[in-house]
Design a protein around this motif. Structure first.
Motif, PDB file in Angstrom:
ATOM      1  N   TRP A 326      -4.698   4.819  -2.715  1.00 40.91           N
ATOM      2  CA  TRP A 326      -4.823   3.802  -2.109  1.00 40.91           C
ATOM      3  C   TRP A 326      -5.401   3.394  -3.065  1.00 40.91           C
ATOM      4  CZ3 TRP A 326      -7.831   0.989   0.552  1.00 40.91           C
ATOM      5  CH2 TRP A 326      -7.538  -0.400   0.873  1.00 40.91           C
ATOM      6  N   ILE A 327      -6.913   3.666  -3.236  1.00 35.94           N
ATOM      7  CA  ILE A 327      -7.784   3.232  -3.507  1.00 35.94           C
ATOM      8  C   ILE A 327      -7.985   2.468  -5.146  1.00 35.94           C
ATOM      9  CG2 ILE A 327     -10.397   4.039  -4.034  1.00 35.94           C
ATOM     10  CD1 ILE A 327     -10.703   5.427  -2.140  1.00 35.94           C
ATOM     11  N   ASN A 328      -7.246   4.036  -5.665  1.00 33.31           N
ATOM     12  CA  ASN A 328      -6.625   3.154  -7.374  1.00 33.31           C
ATOM     13  C   ASN A 328      -5.720   2.217  -7.983  1.00 33.31           C
ATOM     14  OD1 ASN A 328      -8.067   5.807  -7.902  1.00 33.31           O
ATOM     15  ND2 ASN A 328      -7.017   7.083  -8.177  1.00 33.31           N
ATOM     16  N   THR A 329      -5.044   1.800  -6.512  1.00 32.20           N
ATOM     17  CA  THR A 329      -4.419   0.526  -6.385  1.00 32.20           C
ATOM     18  C   THR A 329      -4.576  -0.383  -6.417  1.00 32.20           C
ATOM     19  OG1 THR A 329      -2.480   1.689  -4.877  1.00 32.20           O
ATOM     20  CG2 THR A 329      -1.746   2.657  -6.715  1.00 32.20           C
ATOM     21  N   THR A 330      -5.411  -0.240  -4.763  1.00 35.33           N
ATOM     22  CA  THR A 330      -5.988  -0.832  -4.688  1.00 35.33           C
ATOM     23  C   THR A 330      -7.080  -1.881  -5.529  1.00 35.33           C
ATOM     24  OG1 THR A 330      -4.961  -0.536  -2.559  1.00 35.33           O
ATOM     25  CG2 THR A 330      -6.539  -2.230  -1.799  1.00 35.33           C
ATOM     26  N   PHE A 331      -7.957  -1.249  -5.285  1.00 42.20           N
ATOM     27  CA  PHE A 331      -9.315  -1.198  -6.366  1.00 42.20           C
ATOM     28  C   PHE A 331      -9.476  -0.497  -7.307  1.00 42.20           C
ATOM     29  CE2 PHE A 331      -9.744  -2.278  -1.380  1.00 42.20           C
ATOM     30  CZ  PHE A 331     -10.754  -3.206  -1.314  1.00 42.20           C
ATOM     31  N   PRO A 332      -8.778  -0.841  -9.134  1.00 40.89           N
ATOM     32  CA  PRO A 332      -8.918   0.423  -9.765  1.00 40.89           C
ATOM     33  C   PRO A 332      -9.806   0.000 -10.434  1.00 40.89           C
ATOM     34  CG  PRO A 332      -7.204  -2.040  -9.853  1.00 40.89           C
ATOM     35  CD  PRO A 332      -7.933  -2.042  -8.791  1.00 40.89           C
ATOM     36  N   GLY A 333     -11.052  -0.895  -9.917  1.00 41.29           N
ATOM     37  CA  GLY A 333     -12.768  -0.490 -10.607  1.00 41.29           C
ATOM     38  C   GLY A 333     -13.037   0.252 -10.061  1.00 41.29           C
ATOM     39  N   VAL A 334     -12.771   0.615  -9.087  1.00 40.77           N
ATOM     40  CA  VAL A 334     -13.691   1.725  -8.433  1.00 40.77           C
ATOM     41  C   VAL A 334     -13.209   3.462  -9.167  1.00 40.77           C
ATOM     42  CG1 VAL A 334     -14.365   3.108  -5.877  1.00 40.77           C
ATOM     43  CG2 VAL A 334     -13.372   0.387  -5.728  1.00 40.77           C
ATOM     44  N   ASP A 335     -14.494   3.914  -9.590  1.00 34.71           N
ATOM     45  CA  ASP A 335     -14.182   5.520  -9.670  1.00 34.71           C
ATOM     46  C   ASP A 335     -13.969   6.111  -8.654  1.00 34.71           C
ATOM     47  OD1 ASP A 335     -14.515   7.362 -11.091  1.00 34.71           O
ATOM     48  OD2 ASP A 335     -16.550   6.830 -12.358  1.00 34.71           O
ATOM     49  N   THR A 336     -12.368   7.235  -8.809  1.00 33.22           N
ATOM     50  CA  THR A 336     -12.743   7.775  -7.469  1.00 33.22           C
ATOM     51  C   THR A 336     -12.866   9.395  -8.310  1.00 33.22           C
ATOM     52  OG1 THR A 336     -10.585   7.559  -8.431  1.00 33.22           O
ATOM     53  CG2 THR A 336     -10.814   6.046  -6.378  1.00 33.22           C
ATOM     54  N   ASN A 337     -13.330   9.317  -9.236  1.00 28.20           N
ATOM     55  CA  ASN A 337     -13.561  11.342  -9.413  1.00 28.20           C
ATOM     56  C   ASN A 337     -14.657  11.433  -8.338  1.00 28.20           C
ATOM     57  OD1 ASN A 337     -11.642  11.709 -11.595  1.00 28.20           O
ATOM     58  ND2 ASN A 337     -13.122  10.328 -13.078  1.00 28.20           N
ATOM     59  N   ASN A 338     -15.702  11.303  -7.936  1.00 26.53           N
ATOM     60  CA  ASN A 338     -16.495  12.196  -6.775  1.00 26.53           C
ATOM     61  C   ASN A 338     -15.885  11.451  -5.584  1.00 26.53           C
ATOM     62  OD1 ASN A 338     -17.358   9.614  -5.649  1.00 26.53           O
ATOM     63  ND2 ASN A 338     -18.462   9.289  -7.356  1.00 26.53           N
TER      64      ASN A 338
END
Ligand SMILES: Cc1cc2nc3c(=O)[nH]c(=O)nc-3n(C[C@H](O)[C@H](O)[C@H](O)COP(=O)(O)OP(=O)(O)OC[C@H]3O[C@@H](n4cnc5c(N)ncnc54)[C@H](O)[C@@H]3O)c2cc1C
Length: 394
Positions: A326-338
């Motif tokens: 959801w984060i990757n598609t809604t706010f793709p500029g946010v790095d979710t690796n951590n």
């Protein structure tokens, strides 16, 4: 009066607060050494009158049946039959007729709680930065027409209950929250209110507990209580059960059956480091999937999903994945690796209303069963149970 509060989550610490303010000698007992280590640890952090709509509806039952076939759906029901689960589900259906009334009452309680939290913060000198509070309202977003139509109908329940909440066009949504630009092509509309807010529930509980210890002489004791503990049978002073998902088992041993089911949910927390400008400040609720998103300083918390699988708070990666996606598609500029994941059990009643009353046993009182809205409603029901105890004892 000597009062014991069992449980040091949001309902326990706020109950201790109102009781201590009335001049009672309060002790809080919890199996954990620190406060807010249960469901109040890493939830969605929304104080959301705009999420008061109870889930009891045939529409949600239909969605639930459809979702049963998919492992990463927002709702997952382990089909293994247990009396606890199926009797809860039957009661859930029997409460569909109370949907409007319970939604309105929840919304009104949430609005009252907003004032009470702000009063506690002002009176006790808790600052916004102490608890990562963000006062930017909550935006409900819609990606499909049927959901948006339903939201239009439900909005009347909210406005009738006193919440000022209005429909916003996609361009108005971007004016309010520019970070939504990254996903604007998938959104068809939304609803917004500017009075709901967000804050870190764990930081709030820890801060209030510190104030309770130093200013109000409240004692915090680490102890696991089972239903045979003499403390529960004491008659000299009230014992308030604020044990969240643990309340049912504890009360069962006292001969009191509480209709609480532990509905599991997950959250992920992303440390924003250098890409903070890509994450929203306005809190978001994606209504179709019931995923919520809150900005906590330089962190972004995303929470949701509901799983009926008993008292099991283990983290299952396939259930965390939809939140990260959801984060990757809604706010793709946010790095979710951590992204850091967490799971908690919502203490859910079948009519979605908290249980706030005398326990009909010994000197037991109940402030529990807050389901998906314990942070939102906590201050209100804490004051309510403290006042009930005062009335009873006068
Ligand atoms: C994924 C997720 C997202 C959520 N998002 C939101 C949100 O955005 N807004 C909102 O309003 N609500 C939200 N909620 C719901 C909210 O977090 C809960 O309603 C709330 O935290 C419940 O608080 P509580 O004090 O009743 O229970 P808890 O926080 O679980 O506290 C109960 C305490 O009792 C103790 N205890 C239990 N049994 C015993 C025992 N036998 N002996 C000793 N100690 C015991 C536990 O250790 C625990 O500390 C969310 C929940 C989840 C799971």
């Amino acid at each position: 009066m000597k009062v014991t509060v069992l449980g040091a989550g949001i309902t326990g610490v706020t109950t201790a607060y109102y009781l201590a303010k009335m001049g009672h000698q309060v002790e809080v007992v919890d199996k954990h050494k620190e406060v807010a280590m249960g469901t109040s640890f890493a939830n969605g952090c929304q104080l959301s009158a705009s999420n008061a709509e109870v889930w009891n509806s045939w529409r949600n039952i239909q969605k639930g049946i459809k979702w049963m076939l998919s492992k990463d759906a927002p709702l997952l029901i382990n089909p293994t039959p247990t009396l606890h689960k199926y009797s809860w589900l039957v009661q859930f259906m029997l409460n569909i007729k109370n949907r409007e009334q319970n939604t309105k009452q929840t919304c009104e309680m949430a609005l009252e709680a907003h004032h009470l939290y702000k009063e506690i913060m002002r009176d006790e000198g808790i600052t916004d930065s102490d608890i990562d509070k963000v006062d930017r309202g909550i935006m409900h977003i819609y990606r499909n027409q049927e959901e948006l139509e339903h939201a239009r109908l439900s909005n009347k329940l909210y406005t009738d209950s006193g919440l000022k909440r209005w429909e916003v066009s996609t361009s108005e949504m971007l004016d309010i929250e520019p970070a939504l630009e990254q996903t604007s092509s998938t959104i068809i509309g939304g609803f917004y209110n500017d009075t709901d807010f967000t804050a870190d529930i764990h930081k709030f509980c820890a801060k209030l507990a510190e104030i309770l210890k130093t200013k109000y002489n409240v004692k915090f004791t680490q102890k696991y209580l089972d239903g045979n503990d003499p403390l529960l049978y004491r008659r000299e002073g009230p014992v308030v059960i604020c044990a969240g998902p643990g309340s049912r088992d504890l009360c069962f041993q006292l001969g009191l059956i509480l209709p609480i089911y532990p509905v599991k949910g997950y959250s992920v927390t992303v440390n924003l480091k250098e890409n903070g400008d890509k994450a929203p400040w306005t809190s978001i609720l994606d209504d179709e999937t019931k995923i919520v998103c809150s900005r906590l300083g330089n962190r972004l918390r995303v929470a949701g999903t509901a799983e009926f699988a008993g008292y099991d708070d283990r983290i299952r990666e396939e259930r965390v994945k939809p939140l990260v996606n959801w984060i990757n598609t809604t706010f793709p500029g946010v790095d979710t690796n951590n992204a850091k994941s967490w799971a908690g059990l919502r203490p859910m009643t079948p009519n979605m209303m908290p249980i706030v009353r005398h326990g009909d046993r010994y000197n037991i009182w109940l402030n529990t069963g807050h389901g998906h809205l314990g942070w939102t409603l906590g201050a209100f029901t804490a004051k309510q149970v403290a006042e009930q105890i005062a009335d009873h004892c006068n």
